[in-house]
Design a protein around this motif. Structure first.
Motif, PDB file in Angstrom:
ATOM      1  N   ILE A  31      -3.479   3.992  -0.138  1.00  0.00           N
ATOM      2  CA  ILE A  31      -3.946   3.365  -1.367  1.00  0.00           C
ATOM      3  C   ILE A  31      -3.555   1.898  -1.325  1.00  0.00           C
ATOM      4  O   ILE A  31      -2.375   1.562  -1.392  1.00  0.00           O
ATOM      5  N   ASP A  32      -4.538   1.027  -1.189  1.00  0.00           N
ATOM      6  CA  ASP A  32      -4.307  -0.413  -1.070  1.00  0.00           C
ATOM      7  C   ASP A  32      -4.669  -1.068  -2.398  1.00  0.00           C
ATOM      8  O   ASP A  32      -5.847  -1.188  -2.747  1.00  0.00           O
TER       9      ASP A  32
ATOM     10  N   ILE B 249      -1.801   4.513 -11.425  1.00  0.00           N
ATOM     11  CA  ILE B 249      -0.712   4.866 -12.333  1.00  0.00           C
ATOM     12  C   ILE B 249       0.101   6.030 -11.777  1.00  0.00           C
ATOM     13  O   ILE B 249       1.334   5.988 -11.734  1.00  0.00           O
ATOM     14  N   LEU B 250      -0.594   7.078 -11.347  1.00  0.00           N
ATOM     15  CA  LEU B 250       0.098   8.263 -10.850  1.00  0.00           C
ATOM     16  C   LEU B 250       0.810   7.992  -9.531  1.00  0.00           C
ATOM     17  O   LEU B 250       1.980   8.350  -9.360  1.00  0.00           O
ATOM     18  N   ALA B 251       0.112   7.346  -8.577  1.00  0.00           N
ATOM     19  CA  ALA B 251       0.684   7.147  -7.241  1.00  0.00           C
ATOM     20  C   ALA B 251       1.832   6.148  -7.257  1.00  0.00           C
ATOM     21  O   ALA B 251       2.764   6.245  -6.450  1.00  0.00           O
ATOM     22  N   SER B 252       1.791   5.167  -8.160  1.00  0.00           N
ATOM     23  CA  SER B 252       2.871   4.175  -8.244  1.00  0.00           C
ATOM     24  C   SER B 252       4.141   4.774  -8.845  1.00  0.00           C
ATOM     25  O   SER B 252       5.207   4.151  -8.801  1.00  0.00           O
ATOM     26  N   ASN B 253       3.988   5.955  -9.423  1.00  0.00           N
ATOM     27  CA  ASN B 253       5.128   6.637 -10.040  1.00  0.00           C
ATOM     28  C   ASN B 253       5.201   8.075  -9.529  1.00  0.00           C
ATOM     29  O   ASN B 253       5.256   9.029 -10.304  1.00  0.00           O
TER      30      ASN B 253
ATOM     31  N   GLN C 197      -8.706  -0.409  -2.724  1.00  0.00           N
ATOM     32  CA  GLN C 197      -9.333   0.429  -1.709  1.00  0.00           C
ATOM     33  C   GLN C 197      -8.482   1.678  -1.452  1.00  0.00           C
ATOM     34  O   GLN C 197      -7.254   1.604  -1.428  1.00  0.00           O
ATOM     35  N   VAL C 198      -9.148   2.799  -1.262  1.00  0.00           N
ATOM     36  CA  VAL C 198      -8.474   4.042  -0.897  1.00  0.00           C
ATOM     37  C   VAL C 198      -9.110   4.561   0.386  1.00  0.00           C
ATOM     38  O   VAL C 198     -10.333   4.658   0.490  1.00  0.00           O
ATOM     39  N   LEU C 199      -8.258   4.879   1.364  1.00  0.00           N
ATOM     40  CA  LEU C 199      -8.738   5.396   2.644  1.00  0.00           C
ATOM     41  C   LEU C 199      -8.198   6.795   2.879  1.00  0.00           C
ATOM     42  O   LEU C 199      -7.037   7.084   2.574  1.00  0.00           O
ATOM     43  N   ASN C 200      -9.033   7.638   3.420  1.00  0.00           N
ATOM     44  CA  ASN C 200      -8.606   8.934   3.924  1.00  0.00           C
ATOM     45  C   ASN C 200      -8.739   8.852   5.438  1.00  0.00           C
ATOM     46  O   ASN C 200      -9.829   8.968   5.981  1.00  0.00           O
TER      47      ASN C 200
ATOM     48  N   PRO D  80       0.834  -1.208   0.000  1.00  0.00           N
ATOM     49  CA  PRO D  80       0.000   0.000   0.000  1.00  0.00           C
ATOM     50  C   PRO D  80       0.868   1.257   0.000  1.00  0.00           C
ATOM     51  O   PRO D  80       1.972   1.268   0.544  1.00  0.00           O
ATOM     52  N   ILE D  81       0.376   2.282  -0.625  1.00  0.00           N
ATOM     53  CA  ILE D  81       1.063   3.570  -0.655  1.00  0.00           C
ATOM     54  C   ILE D  81       0.376   4.502   0.334  1.00  0.00           C
ATOM     55  O   ILE D  81      -0.857   4.609   0.343  1.00  0.00           O
TER      56      ILE D  81
END
Length: 231
Positions: A138-139, A164-168, A144-147, A130-131
């Motif tokens: 971001i899992d 795509i954006l968060a992985s890079n 799943q995305v958690l705030n 997860p990021i």
């Protein structure tokens, strides 16, 4: 390909029958609705895997149907529209549709678009950690995305774009690069629709969408994700 269910919503009976024929040949189970209210009932009762939704419906139009569905469902939605104005198509994407096809169209193209979205939504996830960025988690495995502890509902297209954006993080992507990686195909004019999906993501993710901190615009080029919300 697994047997998927598709809901076709259009008041043009001949068009619905034509699309049914093509989808059935490809192994889909098809449901139909001729107006907006019947579409909402079908989504609730049938729980289709994807919906093909005409915008110009009698009574409750496609825009309202899409908005109501997006309140509690992330079912993929492909819009059918006879409108030529780009602004009309962008409005549909901004309220939560994943893709659009402009009439007149090839039924084969509609089926291909549906397959592409279902592949993205059901693609086996490569194991990724997860990021975490600011208050976001971001899992990828759980899609799943958690705030904080609050889950954020994203459409399949929105999640893929964020992935795509968060992985890079830090890398700048042009709109065309984003289209190719999220849609798996390109066609004239589609790059502009990325702006609509970005707008939706910012509305859902950013503390202040007008001053984004996670998804930033690189003017004249495209977009990038910043791994630190305080950046």
């Amino acid at each position: 390909m697994a047997q998927y269910t598709v809901l076709i919503v259009d008041d043009d009976v001949k068009l619905v029958q034509l699309l049914q024929t093509y989808f059935n040949k490809e192994g889909f189970i098809t449901y139909t609705a001729g107006d907006g209210l019947d579409a909402l009932i079908a989504v609730r009762e049938r729980k289709p895997d994807i919906m093909v939704l005409d915008l110009m419906l009698p009574g409750l139009d496609g825009y309202e149907v899409c908005k109501k569905i997006r309140r509690d469902s992330d079912i993929p939605i492909i819009m059918l529209t006879a409108r030529d104005e780009e602004s009309d198509r962008l409005v549909g994407l901004e309220i939560g549709a994943d893709d659009y096809v402009t009439k007149p169209f090839s039924p084969k193209e509609v089926v291909a678009r549906v397959k592409a979205i279902l592949r993205r939504a059901n693609k086996e996830v490569i194991r990724k950690e997860p990021i975490k960025a600011g208050g976001l988690t971001i899992d990828f495995e759980r899609h799943q995305v958690l705030n904080g502890s609050q889950e954020i509902e994203l459409t399949p297209t929105e999640f893929k774009l964020l992935e795509i954006l968060a992985s890079n993080a830090g890398r700048v992507f042009t709109r065309l690069q984003i289209v190719e990686q999220t849609q798996g195909y390109t066609f004239e004019g589609y790059e502009r629709t990325i702006d609509a999906h970005i707008k939706n993501l910012r509305r859902k993710l950013e503390p202040n969408p007008k001053k984004p901190t996670y998804i930033q615009t690189v003017y004249g080029i495209g977009y990038k994700f910043t791994g630190d919300s305080n950046e």
